[in-house]
Design a protein around this motif. Structure first.
Motif, PDB file in Angstrom:
ATOM      1  N   ASN A  33       0.820  -1.199   0.000  1.00 15.54           N
ATOM      2  CA  ASN A  33       0.000   0.000   0.000  1.00 15.54           C
ATOM      3  C   ASN A  33       0.860   1.258   0.000  1.00 15.54           C
ATOM      4  OD1 ASN A  33      -2.447  -1.375   0.149  1.00 15.54           O
ATOM      5  ND2 ASN A  33      -2.128  -1.701   2.328  1.00 15.54           N
ATOM      6  N   ASN A  47      -6.021   3.067  -8.143  1.00 18.69           N
ATOM      7  CA  ASN A  47      -6.999   1.980  -8.073  1.00 18.69           C
ATOM      8  C   ASN A  47      -8.203   2.274  -8.966  1.00 18.69           C
ATOM      9  OD1 ASN A  47      -5.391   0.717  -6.237  1.00 18.69           O
ATOM     10  ND2 ASN A  47      -6.990   0.489  -4.684  1.00 18.69           N
ATOM     11  N   ALA A  79     -15.561  -4.406  -4.972  1.00 12.24           N
ATOM     12  CA  ALA A  79     -14.455  -4.627  -4.047  1.00 12.24           C
ATOM     13  C   ALA A  79     -13.557  -3.395  -3.958  1.00 12.24           C
ATOM     14  CB  ALA A  79     -13.647  -5.845  -4.484  1.00 12.24           C
ATOM     15  N   GLN A  80     -13.309  -2.739  -5.070  1.00 16.89           N
ATOM     16  CA  GLN A  80     -12.443  -1.559  -5.056  1.00 16.89           C
ATOM     17  C   GLN A  80     -13.053  -0.442  -4.209  1.00 16.89           C
ATOM     18  OE1 GLN A  80      -9.515  -1.730  -5.733  1.00 16.89           O
ATOM     19  NE2 GLN A  80      -8.932  -1.761  -7.855  1.00 16.89           N
ATOM     20  N   ASP A  83     -12.946  -1.437  -0.562  1.00 13.99           N
ATOM     21  CA  ASP A  83     -11.578  -1.350  -0.077  1.00 13.99           C
ATOM     22  C   ASP A  83     -11.225   0.095   0.265  1.00 13.99           C
ATOM     23  OD1 ASP A  83      -9.008  -2.646   0.359  1.00 13.99           O
ATOM     24  OD2 ASP A  83      -8.325  -1.360  -1.271  1.00 13.99           O
ATOM     25  N   LYS A  86     -12.837   1.076   3.522  1.00 17.07           N
ATOM     26  CA  LYS A  86     -12.153   0.523   4.695  1.00 17.07           C
ATOM     27  C   LYS A  86     -10.886   1.307   5.003  1.00 17.07           C
ATOM     28  CE  LYS A  86     -13.718  -4.091   3.803  1.00 17.07           C
ATOM     29  NZ  LYS A  86     -13.359  -5.327   3.128  1.00 17.07           N
ATOM     30  N   LYS A  87     -10.141   1.649   3.957  1.00 20.78           N
ATOM     31  CA  LYS A  87      -8.885   2.356   4.165  1.00 20.78           C
ATOM     32  C   LYS A  87      -9.148   3.765   4.716  1.00 20.78           C
ATOM     33  CE  LYS A  87      -6.573  -1.141   2.739  1.00 20.78           C
ATOM     34  NZ  LYS A  87      -6.198  -1.429   1.361  1.00 20.78           N
TER      35      LYS A  87
ATOM     36  N   TRP B 289     -19.947  -3.366   5.762  1.00 22.65           N
ATOM     37  CA  TRP B 289     -19.232  -2.747   4.653  1.00 22.65           C
ATOM     38  C   TRP B 289     -20.096  -2.393   3.456  1.00 22.65           C
ATOM     39  CZ3 TRP B 289     -15.390  -0.473   6.358  1.00 22.65           C
ATOM     40  CH2 TRP B 289     -14.616  -1.032   7.363  1.00 22.65           C
TER      41      TRP B 289
END
Lengths: 427, 326
Positions: A33, A47, A79-80, A83, A86-87, B289
């Motif tokens: 990362n 991304n 998913a991207q 992600d 989350k980050k 999520w």
């Protein structure tokens, strides 16, 4: 004291192992990362999903900027975005530059303080160049600009000329467009095709639902964030149900392995095509070059998809990242992307650029993609996408897919769809 | 009696000479403190990466925390848990989890027991077979599940091809993901495939510790192999059986990878279009999520934690009874 030394060494060794284990873990977690700066060399991690036409541009930019390396990371669409989310919560690990799609921009716009306000970097000078709605869609309530627009959807219908020919249907794009002035006629054409060939006509019912929904003035939610199922969603749902009842849908889940296989095994003959879909078709079935063509979509314009480049605040190289994004949205690069993958720029001046207007896509039997998509994009009246648009869409698509699987009767499906959508709106 | 007690006795052995003071403290340090220092790294790591997240999770469960609405924050009290009680999604997921759990755990442990019993005999190339059964366990679960997802696919799947060999579903291929029962079987197959060999090896190692003369005596008394398995082997490896039952209870109730990747579009965490195979772990992922409701997801995690504790306790009791233990 010799004895003590040995003990101490042993205790020390145990502690060291533990320390190494911890260090090892964290070292690994950070790897991959990082946007490290090694000897003046800066790596920008980008991304996105699918193919955004960056491969050639990356080489060009790296050649002009020897201190910059660009790491492209293409992943799955949902998913991207997850992600990135989350980050942002974790406070670290986000890429330097992240693409965000229409379906997620509302969610991230609400967390504008996690992103670099691009107006601070001088992006406001581009405002007048953009489609008005495209510019505003990535702006927070207090006027922070979190993204610079890349492409817009626009709508058309892609079809396989060879399969149409085999079914005795016309193959040139003028006559094909005339086959379906409205969605009913489209489904009738599908019935003819399926009756003659025994094969399915469209890839999935959800890929009819979405374009029809995007043609409506109001989508799932109005500006006050109230669910409006009886308008746009109902129109899209009805078309999807008709297609399922007519038995013309191959029921393949979009953007999944089976769907990609469906391209290669001729499991369907038409596909609703926003501009960005062209890139996916030519990447998935490269040997079908010249077998595809593009016709008008029933019901006219509408917008499906389109993305922005954003720069998360936690990155170490936000200035370099902004320079790259700024370079990417210049007309020259936008036209390059349009030519390689078909993504339609979101700066209307480009629609009149001869490079776009006169462009013919060889893969799609020399279809004038510039003319086709530019004309739909200019007349676009984009929908307001509510905060819960994503989950609501998934909930309704689930109901459509259950009908496709034969688990639910189409007559009962609408009531179920409303119920599920209401649940999703409260989730 | 603990390890340290034994050592203390030993330091007092040389009684003839008065103990050197420095040496005495060193001995005390060695016997009283060093063992704790040696086991400390695990507990320190556990406290940081195990205990703290559980407790923090409990705190989050009592709060509002929505990513899509930063204004909604602060204490929620028991609100998340009361919402849980009336949330049909949660109870549906619980039913799915238990269904798949039973379909995978029971055959898994039974087949593992049989397999271990076979491997315990004199075989040619015994090591080859014993290592062979462990291979599925070594395969990364993501890799094997992706293969199974293709195996059970509707249009060109191997499972449907095999069914068609016996004349089943030739006109309309079985859509494994469409029905509850078929999707549960498909997922349970993946779990069984992965864990049977692992459990078999655990049983085998316990079986090898059973003295051979017990079997000889039983054979003399006229007990067949089947009777020997249930009357001698199982009771004698009961601690290991208990261990595997608890382990697979925890694993089964936390089932996530297999149902997730079995989905046609894994990122949606749908668990089937009607959520017919969505497990609790998947639902937690979806709430956290996709709905961005982290507080509620934390409450679900805690509920799952409690459910696992209860089920593991019941299973442990039942297994102890079954083995004829005290």
């Amino acid at each position: 004291m010799e004895r003590f030394g040995r003990r101490a060494a042993r205790v020390g060794a145990a502690g060291l192992v533990a320390a190494l284990a911890i260090a090892g873990c964290s070292g690994q977690a950070l790897e991959g990362n990082d946007s490290s700066t090694e000897g003046g060399q800066i790596t920008l991690k980008v991304n996105f999903w699918g193919d955004m036409g960056l491969d050639a541009l990356k080489a060009k930019y790296e050649a002009d900027h020897p201190n910059i390396k660009i790491a492209l990371n293409s992943g799955e669409y949902n998913a991207q975005h997850e992600d990135l989310q989350k980050k942002l919560v974790a406070g670290s690990g986000a890429p330097d530059i992240s693409a965000v799609d229409e379906g997620f921009i509302v969610q991230f716009r609400g967390q504008a303080d996690q992103f670099v306000n691009l107006n601070d970097k001088g992006a406001s000078s581009y405002e007048s160049k953009y489609l008005d709605w495209k510019w505003k869609a990535s702006q927070s309530a207090d006027g922070k600009q979190i993204g610079l627009g890349t492409d817009v959807g626009g709508l058309a219908m892609c079809y396989r000329t060879d399969l149409f020919k085999a079914a005795g249907l016309p193959t040139d794009r003028e006559s094909v467009s005339k086959l379906w002035p409205d969605w009913n006629a489209f489904i009738e054409t599908g019935k003819t095709y399926t009756a003659k060939t025994g094969k399915k006509f469209v890839d999935s019912a959800t890929n009819l639902f979405n374009p029809v929904l995007s043609q409506q003035p109001v989508g799932f939610y109005d500006q006050q964030e109230t669910l409006q199922m009886e308008g746009g969603p109902k129109a899209g749902f009805d078309v999807a149900m008709k297609a399922l009842d007519a038995g013309i849908s191959a029921n393949l889940a979009s953007f999944q392995p089976n769907w990609d296989q469906g391209f290669k095994k001729d499991q369907f003959a038409v596909l609703a095509c926003p501009a960005w879909m062209l890139g996916h078709i030519q990447d998935t079935a490269p040997d079908q070059k010249g077998k595809w063509d593009i016709a008008a979509i029933p019901g006219g314009g509408g917008n499906w998809g389109g993305s922005w480049w954003t720069i998360p605040k936690q990155g170490k190289n936000v200035d370099e990242a902004y320079k790259f994004v700024e370079w990417l949205i210049q007309p020259e690069q936008q036209i390059e992307v349009f030519k390689t993958v078909g993504n339609l720029p979101s700066q209307p001046a480009l629609y009149k650029d001869p490079n776009v207007l006169n462009f013919k896509k060889e893969f799609f039997t020399d279809a004038p993609t510039g003319q086709i998509f530019a004309s739909t994009a200019e007349n676009l009246k984009p929908q307001y996408l509510g905060k819960k648009n994503g989950p609501t869409r998934v909930a309704v698509e689930n109901v459509i897919n259950r009908v496709g699987q034969g688990k639910l009767k189409s007559a009962d499906a609408w009531a179920e769809a409303v119920k599920e959508a209401e649940k999703a709106s409260k989730s | 009696m603990s390890l340290t007690d034994v050592r203390v006795v030993r330091t007092e052995e040389p009684k003839h000479a008065p103990p050197n003071r420095a040496k005495f403290w060193l001995y005390r340090f060695d016997t009283k403190t060093v063992p704790y220092l040696l086991i400390a790294p695990f507990f320190v790591l556990f406290a940081i990466f195990g205990l703290f997240p559980i407790i923090f999770n409990g705190v989050v469960a009592l709060r509002h925390w929505r990513l899509d609405d930063p204004t909604l924050t602060g204490w929620a009290g028991m609100e998340n848990f009361t919402k849980l009680a009336s949330d049909t999604d949660f109870w549906d997921a619980l039913v799915n989890t238990f269904g798949i759990f039973i379909l995978s755990t029971v055959p898994q442990l039974l087949i593992a027991l049989m397999l271990a019993n076979l491997l315990n005999r004199k075989l040619r190339g015994a090591t080859f077979w014993r290592i062979g059964v462990l291979l599925p366990y070594v395969t990364p679960v993501a890799a094997s599940t992706l293969v199974f997802a293709v195996f059970f696919s509707r249009d060109y799947g191997l499972a449907n091809w095999m069914l068609s060999l016996v004349g089943f579903g030739e006109e309309q291929p079985l859509d494994w993901r469409a029905d509850t029962w078929s999707s549960w079987i498909a997922i349970a197959t993946m779990v069984n495939w992965k864990w049977i060999g692992y459990n078999a090896l655990l049983y085998l190692s316990a079986m090898q510790a059973i003295p051979k003369d017990v079997y000889e005596a039983a054979a003399v008394d006229g007990a067949g192999p089947w009777r020997q398995l249930w009357r001698i082997t199982v009771p004698m490896i009961q601690p290991v059986v208990l261990f595997t039952v608890i382990l697979s209870t925890i694993g089964g109730l936390q089932l996530f990878n297999e149902p997730m990747l079995f989905d046609e579009n894994p990122a949606l965490a749908n668990g089937g279009y009607d959520h017919q195979w969505r497990t609790i772990a998947q639902l937690i992922y979806k709430v956290g999520w996709r709905d961005l409701n982290l507080g509620y997801a934390a409450a679900m995690s805690w509920a799952l934690f409690l459910i696992i504790l209860i089920v593991a306790a019941i299973n442990a009791l039942a297994t102890r009874r079954l083995g004829g233990g005290k």
